[in-house]
Scaffold this active site. Structure first.
Site, PDB file in Angstrom:
ATOM      1  N   LYS A  45       0.935  -1.233   0.016  1.00  0.00           N
ATOM      2  CA  LYS A  45       0.037   0.040   0.114  1.00  0.00           C
ATOM      3  C   LYS A  45       0.920   1.478  -0.113  1.00  0.00           C
ATOM      4  O   LYS A  45       2.050   1.070   0.556  1.00  0.00           O
ATOM      5  CB  LYS A  45      -0.764   0.006   1.296  1.00  0.00           C
ATOM      6  CG  LYS A  45      -1.634   1.164   1.693  1.00  0.00           C
ATOM      7  CD  LYS A  45      -2.958   1.155   0.600  1.00  0.00           C
ATOM      8  CE  LYS A  45      -3.595   2.709   0.779  1.00  0.00           C
ATOM      9  NZ  LYS A  45      -4.439   3.122  -0.340  1.00  0.00           N
ATOM     10  N   SER A  46       0.386   2.215  -0.832  1.00  0.00           N
ATOM     11  CA  SER A  46       1.351   3.496  -0.710  1.00  0.00           C
ATOM     12  C   SER A  46       1.619   4.065   0.629  1.00  0.00           C
ATOM     13  O   SER A  46       0.946   4.182   1.436  1.00  0.00           O
ATOM     14  CB  SER A  46       0.616   4.843  -1.650  1.00  0.00           C
ATOM     15  OG  SER A  46       0.483   4.220  -2.836  1.00  0.00           O
ATOM     16  N   LEU A  74      -5.181   7.756   1.402  1.00  0.00           N
ATOM     17  CA  LEU A  74      -3.789   7.321   1.625  1.00  0.00           C
ATOM     18  C   LEU A  74      -3.492   6.839   3.193  1.00  0.00           C
ATOM     19  O   LEU A  74      -2.496   7.431   3.847  1.00  0.00           O
ATOM     20  CB  LEU A  74      -2.743   8.410   1.184  1.00  0.00           C
ATOM     21  CG  LEU A  74      -2.864   8.932  -0.035  1.00  0.00           C
ATOM     22  CD1 LEU A  74      -3.629   9.956  -0.434  1.00  0.00           C
ATOM     23  CD2 LEU A  74      -1.547   9.015  -0.966  1.00  0.00           C
ATOM     24  N   CYS A 129      -2.633   9.293  -7.461  1.00  0.00           N
ATOM     25  CA  CYS A 129      -3.923   8.722  -6.530  1.00  0.00           C
ATOM     26  C   CYS A 129      -5.141   9.965  -7.237  1.00  0.00           C
ATOM     27  O   CYS A 129      -4.660  11.299  -7.161  1.00  0.00           O
ATOM     28  CB  CYS A 129      -3.713   9.102  -5.398  1.00  0.00           C
ATOM     29  SG  CYS A 129      -5.033   8.879  -4.208  1.00  0.00           S
ATOM     30  N   LYS A 162       3.906   4.769 -11.193  1.00  0.00           N
ATOM     31  CA  LYS A 162       2.515   4.651 -11.358  1.00  0.00           C
ATOM     32  C   LYS A 162       1.860   5.777 -12.067  1.00  0.00           C
ATOM     33  O   LYS A 162       1.649   6.664 -11.469  1.00  0.00           O
ATOM     34  CB  LYS A 162       1.851   3.790 -10.122  1.00  0.00           C
ATOM     35  CG  LYS A 162       0.448   3.627 -10.492  1.00  0.00           C
ATOM     36  CD  LYS A 162       0.073   2.499  -9.440  1.00  0.00           C
ATOM     37  CE  LYS A 162      -1.409   1.664  -9.709  1.00  0.00           C
ATOM     38  NZ  LYS A 162      -1.605   1.103  -8.450  1.00  0.00           N
TER      39      LYS A 162
END
Ligand code: RRO
Length: 300
Positions: A45-46, A74, A129, A162
């Site tokens: 996960k970020s 986040l 995101c 990404k």
């Protein structure tokens, strides 16, 4: 026997089916579980510099079978605390890619450096995101290039970027990442979206905006992978709507050297084995000996 082993910018994967960032990559133990279930590599996960609790509920809504809009916001414990989860994740025996975010190129670089120190085998820069208002930057080609340059100055492990489809040209952003030294691009993050409750007459998600993932975004993701493969020299990693081996093969034919699975995990860890076995049978049936023979085959 068919060869499913791939190398993505120096990272050797026993098979091309990776766990994507988000959904379950929040603890070392879950990352190990994905590796044990057959993933070729796992992405966390970020994680950012500081702890974040994320948004209040509701943070996720299913909009069609296998399609969700999320605005987790986040949530993460901060890289110093998360370092221990990275060390645990390494016990899975497959490459651990650490997804990182920051509010400036320097902050991205600091988090990436700490991720490498903790044993991360690569970093994936989350410059995409779809709904966070803090901790992320405008995703113009110029800024993405600056982020990649800052990170490349600090880390020795491969740097993946990404990308978002919420831009006029994903190829321009991908090219900027490549020119700045990125080792691969991952396409795509979720697609900016909104869901409205008709009785309450207001958006359902606490943050109003979220990111659409799952079945609904596969054609968008495949289009992005195809476009990036046409122009970029660095490998493209495909993500978006992969639930079955057919979905994975579609991404690979579009140009993906490896693929990532996220939303399909809502249906269980079996997805890794099912997709890997399905790709193997497909290659055998078609008379191929090596997965690399079909990467980008839709272009030829
Ligand atoms: O945490 C999230 O809300 C989130 C992130 Br960081 C992201 O990159 N993509 C997404 O759909 N949600």
């Amino acid at each position: 026997m068919v060869n499913l082993e791939v190398e993505v910018s120096g990272l050797r994967l026993r098979n091309p089916v990776m766990l994507a960032s988000g959904v379950i990559g929040v603890t070392g133990k879950l990352l190990v579980r994905a590796a044990e279930a057959g993933a070729g590599a796992v992405v966390t996960k970020s994680v950012g510099l500081e702890r974040r609790t994320g948004y209040g509920n509701p943070t996720i809504v299913e909009v069609a079978p296998g399609s969700y809009v999320n605005c987790m916001g986040l949530p993460n414990p901060g890289i110093d605390e998360f370092a221990e989860e990275i060390r645990i994740a390494k016990k899975g025996g497959v490459p651990v890619v650490v997804s990182v975010f920051g509010s400036s190129p320097e902050e991205f670089a600091m988090v990436a450096e700490k991720a490498e120190d903790a044993g991360g085998d690569a970093v994936e820069l989350n410059v995409s995101c779809p709904h966070a208002e803090v901790g992320v930057l405008e995703r113009s080609p110029r800024i993405v290039g600056q982020v990649v340059e800052a990170v490349k100055r600090k880390v020795g492990v491969p740097v993946f970027v990404k990308l978002s489809s919420n831009v006029t040209s994903i190829v321009e952003v991908g090219k900027a990442a490549e020119d700045a030294g990125a080792d691969a691009v991952t396409a795509i993050n979720t697609v900016r979206a909104m869901v409205i409750d008709v009785e309450a007459c207001r958006p359902i998600l606490s943050n109003r905006f979220g990111g659409l993932s799952g079945v609904a975004i596969k054609p968008i993701a495949v289009r992005c992978v195809y476009e990036l493969y046409e122009t970029l020299k660095i490998p493209v990693i495909g993500v978006g709507g992969i639930f079955s081996w057919e979905d994975a093969v579609e991404h690979i034919l579009a140009g993906a050297s490896a693929v990532q699975v996220a939303t399909a995990l809502t249906r269980g860890f079996n997805v890794f084995k099912e997709v890997v076995d399905g790709i193997r049978s497909y290659l055998e049936r078609k008379g191929f000996r090596d997965i690399r023979e079909v990467v980008g085959a839709a272009h030829r």
